[in-house]
Design an enzyme around this catalytic site. Sequence first.
Site, PDB file in Angstrom:
ATOM      1  N   ARG A 196      31.897  11.408 -19.522  1.00  0.00           N
ATOM      2  CA  ARG A 196      30.815  12.119 -20.228  1.00  0.00           C
ATOM      3  C   ARG A 196      30.750  13.514 -19.639  1.00  0.00           C
ATOM      4  NH1 ARG A 196      27.122   8.704 -19.875  1.00  0.00           N
ATOM      5  NH2 ARG A 196      25.792   9.329 -18.149  1.00  0.00           N
ATOM      6  N   HIS A 244      14.004  13.306 -21.437  1.00  0.00           N
ATOM      7  CA  HIS A 244      14.101  13.047 -22.877  1.00  0.00           C
ATOM      8  C   HIS A 244      12.799  13.591 -23.447  1.00  0.00           C
ATOM      9  CE1 HIS A 244      16.984   9.503 -21.908  1.00  0.00           C
ATOM     10  NE2 HIS A 244      17.561  10.676 -21.789  1.00  0.00           N
ATOM     11  N   ASP A 284      19.600  18.271 -16.604  1.00  0.00           N
ATOM     12  CA  ASP A 284      20.294  17.013 -16.917  1.00  0.00           C
ATOM     13  C   ASP A 284      21.776  17.341 -17.113  1.00  0.00           C
ATOM     14  OD1 ASP A 284      21.016  14.519 -17.815  1.00  0.00           O
ATOM     15  OD2 ASP A 284      19.844  14.585 -19.662  1.00  0.00           O
ATOM     16  N   HIS A 309      26.209   6.559 -27.848  1.00  0.00           N
ATOM     17  CA  HIS A 309      24.923   7.266 -27.790  1.00  0.00           C
ATOM     18  C   HIS A 309      25.031   8.546 -28.589  1.00  0.00           C
ATOM     19  CE1 HIS A 309      26.691  10.101 -24.877  1.00  0.00           C
ATOM     20  NE2 HIS A 309      27.169   9.061 -24.217  1.00  0.00           N
ATOM     21  N   GLU A 324      28.038  16.739 -19.830  1.00  0.00           N
ATOM     22  CA  GLU A 324      26.699  17.066 -20.333  1.00  0.00           C
ATOM     23  C   GLU A 324      26.213  18.401 -19.789  1.00  0.00           C
ATOM     24  OE1 GLU A 324      23.588  14.318 -19.073  1.00  0.00           O
ATOM     25  OE2 GLU A 324      22.292  15.026 -20.704  1.00  0.00           O
ATOM     26  N   GLU A 352      25.956  16.210 -24.821  1.00  0.00           N
ATOM     27  CA  GLU A 352      26.554  15.252 -23.895  1.00  0.00           C
ATOM     28  C   GLU A 352      27.420  14.183 -24.558  1.00  0.00           C
ATOM     29  OE1 GLU A 352      23.701  12.425 -22.212  1.00  0.00           O
ATOM     30  OE2 GLU A 352      22.081  13.621 -23.052  1.00  0.00           O
ATOM     31  N   ASP A 400      25.767  11.764 -13.362  1.00  0.00           N
ATOM     32  CA  ASP A 400      24.752  12.251 -14.299  1.00  0.00           C
ATOM     33  C   ASP A 400      23.483  12.418 -13.484  1.00  0.00           C
ATOM     34  OD1 ASP A 400      22.800  12.640 -16.232  1.00  0.00           O
ATOM     35  OD2 ASP A 400      23.555  11.090 -17.587  1.00  0.00           O
ATOM     36  N   HIS A 459      23.717   3.600 -18.059  1.00  0.00           N
ATOM     37  CA  HIS A 459      22.596   3.904 -17.156  1.00  0.00           C
ATOM     38  C   HIS A 459      22.779   3.232 -15.790  1.00  0.00           C
ATOM     39  CE1 HIS A 459      19.742   5.160 -20.655  1.00  0.00           C
ATOM     40  NE2 HIS A 459      20.595   6.101 -20.320  1.00  0.00           N
ATOM     41  N   ASP A 472       0.816  -1.214   0.000  1.00  0.00           N
ATOM     42  CA  ASP A 472       0.000   0.000   0.000  1.00  0.00           C
ATOM     43  C   ASP A 472       0.855   1.271   0.000  1.00  0.00           C
ATOM     44  OD1 ASP A 472       0.999  -0.333   2.495  1.00  0.00           O
ATOM     45  OD2 ASP A 472      -0.869   0.048   3.574  1.00  0.00           O
ATOM     46  N   HIS A 515      19.576  15.282 -26.636  1.00  0.00           N
ATOM     47  CA  HIS A 515      18.137  15.052 -26.803  1.00  0.00           C
ATOM     48  C   HIS A 515      17.419  16.320 -26.400  1.00  0.00           C
ATOM     49  CE1 HIS A 515      18.234  14.578 -22.402  1.00  0.00           C
ATOM     50  NE2 HIS A 515      19.293  13.805 -22.585  1.00  0.00           N
ATOM     51  N   TYR A 532      33.766   5.919 -23.599  1.00  0.00           N
ATOM     52  CA  TYR A 532      33.724   4.855 -22.591  1.00  0.00           C
ATOM     53  C   TYR A 532      34.603   3.715 -23.088  1.00  0.00           C
ATOM     54  CZ  TYR A 532      29.568   7.711 -22.173  1.00  0.00           C
ATOM     55  OH  TYR A 532      28.724   8.785 -22.110  1.00  0.00           O
TER      56      TYR A 532
HETATM   57  N1  GLY Z   1      20.390  11.250 -17.835  1.00  0.00           N
HETATM   58  C1  GLY Z   1      19.958  10.699 -19.038  1.00  0.00           C
HETATM   59  C2  GLY Z   1      20.609  11.323 -20.177  1.00  0.00           C
HETATM   60  O1  GLY Z   1      21.632  11.952 -20.027  1.00  0.00           O
HETATM   61  O2  GLY Z   1      20.130  11.279 -21.259  1.00  0.00           O
HETATM   62 MN    MN Z   2      20.891  13.667 -21.208  1.00  0.00          MN
HETATM   63 MN    MN Z   3      22.189  12.945 -18.293  1.00  0.00          MN
END
Ligand code: GLY
Ligand code: MN
Ligand code: MN
Length: 444
Positions: free
Chosen positions: A406, A361, A271, A350, A408, A384, A260, A243, A39, A354, A388
């Site tokens: 990374r 996103h 982000d 990647h 970003e 970003e 991140d 992720h 619950d 975005h 890697y």
């Molecule tokens: N934190 C997800 C991305 O950077 O797209």
């Molecule tokens: Mn991002």
């Molecule tokens: Mn991110």
Amino acid sequence: MVQIPKPEYARRRKALMAEMVPNSIAILPAAAVALRNRDVEHPYRQDSDFQYLSGFGEPEAVMALIPGREHGEYVLFCRERDPLRELWDGLRAGQEGAIGDFGADDAFPISDIDDILPGLIEGRDRVYTAMGSHPEFDRHLMEWVNQIRSKANLGAQPPKEFVALDHLLHDLRLYKSTAEIKVMREAAAISARAHTRAMQAARAGLYEYSLEAELDYEFRRGGARLPAYGSIVAAGRNTCILHYQDNNALLRDGDLVLIDAGCEIDCYASDITRTFPVNGVFSPEQRAIYEIVLQAQEAAFAEIAPGKHWNLAHEATVKVITAGLVRLGLLEGDVDTLIAAEAHRGFYMHRAGHWLGLDVHDVGEYKVGGEWRVLEPGMALTVEPGIYISPQNEQVAKKWRGIGVRIEDDVVVTRTGCEVLTSGVPKAIDDIEALMAASRAVNP
Ligand code: GLY
Ligand code: MN
Ligand code: MN
């Protein structure tokens, strides 16, 4: 608290209704409450489309927009006031609040929706809905339509067309207003403080979650109720897991840590990613990779301006990263040939970014008529790039393995280029090392 001003919601509804065909209705449900276990509920977060058009943060609500309806174009179904429930769960707007505080023209108890909504749908040529996103709601909608069909012999007219609302609504959401950019700046500033704090706190012997706690502290202190997505705090070889969510490993001397994370203000996301050495000083290999990623990001910024298409920034990062990996001997061959063969994908898997907005996103088409979308003022996006090097990559010298970087930032397209919203957190190597050294001087 920075917030979207109320009149903006009315402007958005008007803008959407101006795009709808005559004699149509748009119907949107609030997000359902999600159970966490038994619950216990997950913290409630309104559906982004519903939020965009209403600013109404309660569950168990449905909005209908009916352009040209004589008795009011904006109808909101929501929970009734209930002193007992409100004692346990908190205040409700009720129908009076829906009209008085949220600008609805007409409001009804959600418990009456089966009796009222079919009458609002009946006789309309077209129904706009977010088909497929809310299966339970889709089922109800079909029941309401069947209710109308069952009365066809009495002259009831079921709608002729069902059209996905996404195309119209998500195009509106793609262009951020001045008020939206103000809220996004605030979310970005809080997140920048959070990253800065985590950098200052990093010490070998702490854990990834120790730094997550520093982020959460600044998020909540800044007024953010929630992170915009699960924070990634990844040290050592975990930096290569895109992720990563465990956030429970030890921070070791000599390792990098990649964070991140971003908070959400009035449902708008930020982000940010920063990567820095646990001990405050980049090793030669970490430095070499980091410099390429930073250079790639700068090359991408130069490609973000009105008139430039969406993919140019990504292409710029691929060029810089491929050339950089060749320079370091991590890729071999002619740079142009490697770019054509997408050789970077083993290291940079990647895209460069975005759309960003109510969803991290965010919605909005990346291609229009088969062509990459051309950037326009008010569009918000992330930049970003990353590299890697898998701990299992036996094609590269050992010294490179397990390094993940990374960087970003969040930007908004302006009339002449772009504004970086997240510049409050350092990213030049010298600046990061100086910040970390200063914090160690005070608190070794
Ligand atoms: N934190 C997800 C991305 O950077 O797209
Ligand atoms: Mn991002
Ligand atoms: Mn991110």
